[in-house]
Design a protein around this motif. Structure first.
Motif, PDB file in Angstrom:
ATOM      1  N   ALA A  76       0.953  -1.613   0.147  1.00  0.00           N
ATOM      2  CA  ALA A  76      -0.272  -0.051  -0.314  1.00  0.00           C
ATOM      3  C   ALA A  76       0.973   1.477  -0.072  1.00  0.00           C
ATOM      4  O   ALA A  76       0.265   2.556  -0.450  1.00  0.00           O
ATOM      5  CB  ALA A  76      -1.122   0.323   1.160  1.00  0.00           C
ATOM      6  N   ARG A  77       1.951   1.328   1.052  1.00  0.00           N
ATOM      7  CA  ARG A  77       2.207   2.735   0.548  1.00  0.00           C
ATOM      8  C   ARG A  77       3.821   2.479  -0.281  1.00  0.00           C
ATOM      9  O   ARG A  77       3.120   4.093  -0.453  1.00  0.00           O
ATOM     10  CB  ARG A  77       3.721   2.427   2.002  1.00  0.00           C
ATOM     11  N   ALA A  80       0.927   3.892  -2.815  1.00  0.00           N
ATOM     12  CA  ALA A  80       0.116   5.700  -2.486  1.00  0.00           C
ATOM     13  C   ALA A  80       1.749   6.586  -2.663  1.00  0.00           C
ATOM     14  O   ALA A  80       1.193   7.451  -3.277  1.00  0.00           O
ATOM     15  CB  ALA A  80       1.081   5.212  -0.955  1.00  0.00           C
ATOM     16  N   TYR A 107       1.640  11.413   4.333  1.00  0.00           N
ATOM     17  CA  TYR A 107       1.621  10.047   4.653  1.00  0.00           C
ATOM     18  C   TYR A 107       2.549   9.096   4.304  1.00  0.00           C
ATOM     19  O   TYR A 107       3.582   8.709   4.964  1.00  0.00           O
ATOM     20  CB  TYR A 107       0.140   9.178   4.678  1.00  0.00           C
ATOM     21  N   PRO A 108       2.830   8.208   2.924  1.00  0.00           N
ATOM     22  CA  PRO A 108       3.400   7.326   2.243  1.00  0.00           C
ATOM     23  C   PRO A 108       5.543   8.045   2.525  1.00  0.00           C
ATOM     24  O   PRO A 108       6.147   7.611   2.537  1.00  0.00           O
ATOM     25  CB  PRO A 108       2.943   7.236   1.059  1.00  0.00           C
TER      26      PRO A 108
ATOM     27  N   ALA B 210      -6.908   3.399   3.413  1.00  0.00           N
ATOM     28  CA  ALA B 210      -6.196   2.497   1.967  1.00  0.00           C
ATOM     29  C   ALA B 210      -5.179   3.832   0.522  1.00  0.00           C
ATOM     30  O   ALA B 210      -4.147   3.001   0.953  1.00  0.00           O
ATOM     31  CB  ALA B 210      -7.500   1.560   1.346  1.00  0.00           C
ATOM     32  N   GLY B 213      -1.218   4.430   1.181  1.00  0.00           N
ATOM     33  CA  GLY B 213      -0.349   3.608   1.986  1.00  0.00           C
ATOM     34  C   GLY B 213      -0.612   2.960   2.710  1.00  0.00           C
ATOM     35  O   GLY B 213      -0.082   2.570   3.685  1.00  0.00           O
ATOM     36  N   LEU B 214      -1.937   3.079   4.112  1.00  0.00           N
ATOM     37  CA  LEU B 214      -1.738   2.582   5.301  1.00  0.00           C
ATOM     38  C   LEU B 214      -2.691   1.298   5.621  1.00  0.00           C
ATOM     39  O   LEU B 214      -3.306   0.647   4.542  1.00  0.00           O
ATOM     40  CB  LEU B 214      -2.788   3.051   6.047  1.00  0.00           C
ATOM     41  N   SER B 215      -1.644   0.385   5.806  1.00  0.00           N
ATOM     42  CA  SER B 215      -2.625  -1.471   5.791  1.00  0.00           C
ATOM     43  C   SER B 215      -3.398  -0.623   6.252  1.00  0.00           C
ATOM     44  O   SER B 215      -3.558  -1.267   7.953  1.00  0.00           O
ATOM     45  CB  SER B 215      -1.551  -2.128   6.532  1.00  0.00           C
TER      46      SER B 215
END
Lengths: 345, 321
Positions: A76-77, A80, A107-108, B210, B213-215
């Protein structure tokens, strides 16, 4: 080199034999800095395709690659950092300020606590400026209107510094001037930052004017894609919209509001006045005579120097001082029925 | 440092500076009763506040908290079962309940609230948060109903042990309990501080979180597991302590005017501690032969505070966590 590649992509719901395919066999490429508009009727699967491209939903078949990395295979990161998303969901971020919200876009890129570095702050400031969200930055998100929220969410999406932004109908909340403004903004963002933008929209006119590519998703059949002008000239637009029960006027590049004309009018005159006179006539459910066949019984002539309009209906002559006047007279004419106006949207 | 026996303030200061108190009994009271009670109030208040904040953000609901989601009642049921089966295990076990069985009560509380949390976690993927809250409340009521059923099969002594625990108090925790209570809560509190970034992302909703980038799965597990880790030991040792988990996050949001968890979480720990300590202070004001229940005090302090916070914020903005 292509930045985004959709390879033999099928999207839909479910798994195995019970899967519902919404769209299939999609092969497209997209370059950095390009703006794509995804058009199509509701229920055609625009949102499903958007979510699949954004990695929020697994494809039934095929792959989505960004810079040759499979969107659905990365974590996911990592994803992102390559793509960001703005959805139609209304965001209830409570007591976050615009600044904090755009900061979440980093965030990432930040560490465990989410603390922003100097470089992160620079990006946040730049994205706020680029999207014209300066006035919103110090306000709480809960105090913003729907359109303002979408703008600050766009700034946040940009702050992720992605290669691709996937924007789901973000212009839907806006009034017309702001929609034009938003489209101009997206166009500029794509060019200036080299970010590719995939935008789903119902704004055909704006899409035709602003998009580098149009992806046209009909309710039935395969997706049609290409430069908007190519799609108009090849008749692809007309074909897709005809199957939806709406006529597409290739000359104007917009929908026909009126059904096929019941009678024709001979229109004499030129220039801008002629264009708009033709529109007023068409609004009455009448067509403009193309010069073939018998001369129609109605004749309208645009007089020079703003002298108004002269009209002749079945041999009876008259004058109209305005188009409203002309329209009223045409409505009363034999052979001209009330406009059969249809809601095109 | 307040209680039914009056210890002069000067003596308290002298004792904590390492001196001797005039009456040796005072030193014992301070060391064995007052100090552990104050420490318990501090850390348990912080723990409940942190659990409440985590749950409110995760479920995007201002009414979420250890009590509303049935965690407290689950723990109550677990403890009731432990107390009731004490007679099966042996009466010796029961007689020493204040000491030996505290591990059993911790295990019971964990099992009870863990089960409730597990059910909620499984269901939470399919239903709206308001449905989830109703589910939590109902599970809570069901567990409390089960408590009555379980108590029906206990002896009078067991019933009294459970009833005194069930009143909720920070006073039942002594030094010998700290080796279990402290590490559990320390892990829970560190966990709470470590998930401030995911909690911030969750403010935008799980779908957006999500895409940042959050799991989401892991964040959900951390927040839910963390809430159990914080709420279950507190309930095991202090009985059901209501209200703190619900109101402290609102106090923090209202006073600091932000939803940023990097600010909010430390503030919640601080305010939770203060509220726990103040509530305990009021409970043990030296009224003659009478003291208020902890939960009554929590409600009396908490309800007006929440009402003030809510009304101060136009349209309950801060309630949309």
């Amino acid at each position: 080199m292509s930045m985004l590649q959709l390879i033999d992509l099928s999207v839909g719901y479910g798994r195995g034999e019970r899967a519902t395919v919404v769209a299939s066999g999609i092969d497209r490429r997209l370059h950095a800095g390009e703006l794509v508009c995804l058009l199509g009727p509701n229920g055609a699967g625009k949102s499903t395709l958007m979510r699949t491209v954004a990695g929020m939903q697994a494809p039934l078949r095929g792959r989505v690659l960004i810079d040759d990395g499979d969107v659905h295979a990365m974590d996911a990161r990592e994803r992102a950092k390559l793509l960001s998303v703005v959805l139609t969901d209304r965001v209830e971020a409570g007591l976050l300020t615009g600044y904090a919200l755009v900061g979440l876009g980093r965030y990432p890129h930040t560490g465990w606590s989410g603390k922003l570095s100097d470089r992160d702050w620079e990006v946040v400031e730049a994205c706020i400026d680029r999207t014209g969200a300066r006035d919103l930055a110090h306000r709480h998100v809960s105090d913003l209107s729907d359109g303002e929220r979408q703008r600050i969410m766009l700034a946040r999406a940009l702050a992720q510094e992605p290669r691709l932004m996937v924007l789901d109908e973000i212009t839907a909340f806006l009034d017309l001037p702001r929609r034009v403004d938003a489209m101009r903004l997206l166009r500029r963002l794509a060019r200036d930052t080299g970010t590719a933008i995939l935008l789903s929209t119902h704004d055909l006119d704006l899409a035709l004017k602003a998009a580098d590519q149009v992806w046209l998703l009909p309710s039935e059949g395969p997706m049609v894609a290409g430069a908007p002008e190519d799609l108009v000239l090849s008749g692809a637009f007309a074909a897709v919209f005809e199957s939806e029960g709406v006529e597409f006027d290739a000359r104007l590049g917009s929908f026909q509001l009126h059904r096929r004309s019941i009678a024709e009018v001979e229109l004499v005159g030129g220039g801008l006045v002629r264009e708009w006179t033709a529109r007023a006539i068409e609004r009455q459910g009448l067509g403009i005579w193309g010069g073939l066949g018998a001369t129609p019984g109605i004749r309208v002539e645009v007089l020079d120097n703003g002298g108004g309009w002269e009209l002749e209906i079945a041999g009876v002559r008259g004058r109209a001082s305005s188009l409203a006047d002309l329209a009223e007279r045409l409505r009363g004419a034999d052979g001209a029925r009330d406009a059969d106006v249809e809601e095109a949207r | 440092m307040i209680g039914s026996v009056h210890v002069p303030a000067g003596e308290v200061v002298r004792y904590f500076l390492g001196g001797e108190t005039t009456a040796p009994a005072w030193a014992t009271i301070l060391r064995e009763l007052r100090l552990p009670r104050a420490l318990t109030a501090l850390i348990c208040g912080a723990a409940l506040g942190a659990a409440g904040l985590q749950l409110q953000t995760l479920f995007r609901n201002p009414l979420a908290g250890p009590w509303a989601l049935g965690l407290t009642a689950g723990a109550q049921l677990g403890v009731a079962i432990v107390v009731a089966t004490g007679s099966v295990v042996g009466s010796e076990f029961l007689r020493r309940i204040a000491f030996v069985s505290d591990l059993g009560m911790v295990a019971g509380a964990f099992l009870g609230s863990g089960t409730v949390m597990f059910i909620i976690a499984v269901v939470s993927r399919r239903v709206s948060t308001i449905t989830l809250l109703v589910l939590g409340l109902m599970l809570g009521f069901f567990a409390q109903g089960m408590v009555s059923v379980v108590l029906h099969f206990t002896t009078e002594t067991q019933g009294r042990v459970f009833a005194s625990w069930n009143d909720g108090s920070f006073a039942g925790v002594h030094w010998e309990h700290f080796p279990v209570l402290l590490p559990l809560l320390a892990i829970g509190l560190l966990g709470a501080l470590s998930i401030v970034k995911p909690l911030n992302a969750l403010l935008l909703g799980e779908r957006y979180a999500a895409t940042l980038g959050l799991s989401v799965e892991r964040a959900r597990l951390m927040a839910l597991g963390g809430a159990v880790l914080l709420a279950a030991p507190v309930t095991a040792y202090c009985g059901p302590v209501l209200f703190i988990g619900l109101i402290v996050p609102h106090m923090a949001r209202g006073l600091l005017n932000t939803s940023d968890h990097r600010v909010l979480m430390p503030a919640v720990l601080l305010m939770g501690s203060l509220l726990g300590l103040s509530a305990d202070f009021v409970v043990h004001l030296p009224w003659e032969r009478h003291f208020l229940h902890l939960n009554a005090v929590n409600a009396l302090i908490g309800a007006p505070v929440v009402i003030w916070v809510v009304l101060r914020n136009r349209q309950m903005r801060s309630m949309a966590v």
